[in-house]
Design a protein around this motif. Structure first.
Motif, PDB file in Angstrom:
ATOM      1  N   CYS A  69      57.516-113.037 -23.578  1.00  0.00           N
ATOM      2  CA  CYS A  69      56.168-112.703 -24.019  1.00  0.00           C
ATOM      3  C   CYS A  69      55.316-112.651 -23.016  1.00  0.00           C
ATOM      4  CB  CYS A  69      55.888-113.600 -25.088  1.00  0.00           C
ATOM      5  SG  CYS A  69      54.317-113.289 -25.866  1.00  0.00           S
ATOM      6  N   CYS A  72      52.415-115.957 -24.120  1.00  0.00           N
ATOM      7  CA  CYS A  72      52.888-117.201 -24.568  1.00  0.00           C
ATOM      8  C   CYS A  72      53.888-117.508 -23.583  1.00  0.00           C
ATOM      9  CB  CYS A  72      53.169-117.528 -25.936  1.00  0.00           C
ATOM     10  SG  CYS A  72      54.557-116.888 -26.647  1.00  0.00           S
ATOM     11  N   CYS A 141      55.776-111.341 -28.239  1.00  0.00           N
ATOM     12  CA  CYS A 141      56.756-112.034 -29.219  1.00  0.00           C
ATOM     13  C   CYS A 141      56.164-111.804 -30.611  1.00  0.00           C
ATOM     14  CB  CYS A 141      56.820-113.581 -29.165  1.00  0.00           C
ATOM     15  SG  CYS A 141      55.214-114.399 -29.372  1.00  0.00           S
ATOM     16  N   CYS A 145      50.366-112.718 -31.196  1.00  0.00           N
ATOM     17  CA  CYS A 145      50.647-113.902 -30.493  1.00  0.00           C
ATOM     18  C   CYS A 145      49.332-114.432 -29.862  1.00  0.00           C
ATOM     19  CB  CYS A 145      51.747-113.674 -29.207  1.00  0.00           C
ATOM     20  SG  CYS A 145      51.765-115.136 -28.238  1.00  0.00           S
ATOM     21  N   ASN A 157      50.243-120.754 -30.318  1.00  0.00           N
ATOM     22  CA  ASN A 157      51.090-120.493 -31.428  1.00  0.00           C
ATOM     23  C   ASN A 157      51.756-121.910 -32.137  1.00  0.00           C
ATOM     24  OD1 ASN A 157      51.051-117.680 -31.329  1.00  0.00           O
ATOM     25  ND2 ASN A 157      52.432-118.039 -29.603  1.00  0.00           N
TER      26      ASN A 157
HETATM   27 ZN   LIG Z   1      54.011-114.643 -27.355  1.00  0.00          ZN
END
Ligand SMILES: [Zn+2]
Ligand SMILES: [Zn+2]
Length: 181
Positions: A69, A72, A141, A145, A157
């Motif tokens: 991602c 993140c 993702c 996010c 998250n």
């Molecule tokens: Zn993410």
């Protein structure tokens, strides 16, 4: 991934292919560079039709790949799916002898045609290009996010951190205090 042109003489064909990603040199290279890891074969469903020397191919290519991602940094499975249309020709026109020397020869690749030789069309390069073109530049993702805290690195998250929200100290926050009463 081969299409036998002979089979297209009488009618169009609907075909399905499935091949491991490492059979595609460019995709193998991406995996080797750590850009992604293919977790499924490359799946192609297509319809091929021939009009004289032109073979039109339309279809859909699907693959699942593990990517990171862009916010993140968590790995996740990205489902790639894209429609494509490719046009092949076996007819490589020679330069007619009487042609004007200044006339610029129209190359088939200028109009999006891909040459094939013999009685088989190898789809490997064409399909590989479709996968590369639809590869996400900054995969997420999920749409929303929250990413990582830029100060402490907490995955927002999963948890909240104790850092003050960035906006309170952003240079623009100070501007609001300069307003005259
Ligand atoms: Zn993410
Ligand atoms: Zn934090």
């Amino acid at each position: 991934m081969l299409i036998h042109v002979e089979l297209l003489k009488k009618s169009s064909l609907t075909l399905a292919f499935e091949e491991p990603a490492d059979r595609f040199p460019g995709l193998r290279e991406m995996a080797r560079n750590g850009e992604c890891e293919f977790t499924s074969p490359i799946r192609v469903r297509l319809r091929a039709a021939r009009i004289q020397e032109i073979v039109e191919i339309e279809g859909i290519v699907q693959a699942a790949m593990r990517v990171t991602c862009g916010r993140c940094l968590m790995p996740f499975i990205y489902p790639l799916e894209t429609e494509f249309a490719l046009t092949y020709t076996g007819d490589r026109p020679g330069m007619p002898e009487a042609a004007e020397p200044e006339a610029k020869e129209m190359d088939a690749s200028d109009v999006g045609l891909i040459y094939f030789q013999g009685e088989e069309i190898d789809l490997t390069e064409g399909i590989q290009e479709q996968v590369i073109l639809s590869f996400p530049l900054r995969p997420l993702c999920r749409e929303d996010c929250k990413g990582l805290c830029v100060r402490c690195g907490t995955d927002l998250n999963q948890a909240r951190c104790r850092c003050a929200p960035l906006s309170a100290e952003s240079p623009f926050a100070a501007l609001s205090q300069l307003k005259p009463d």
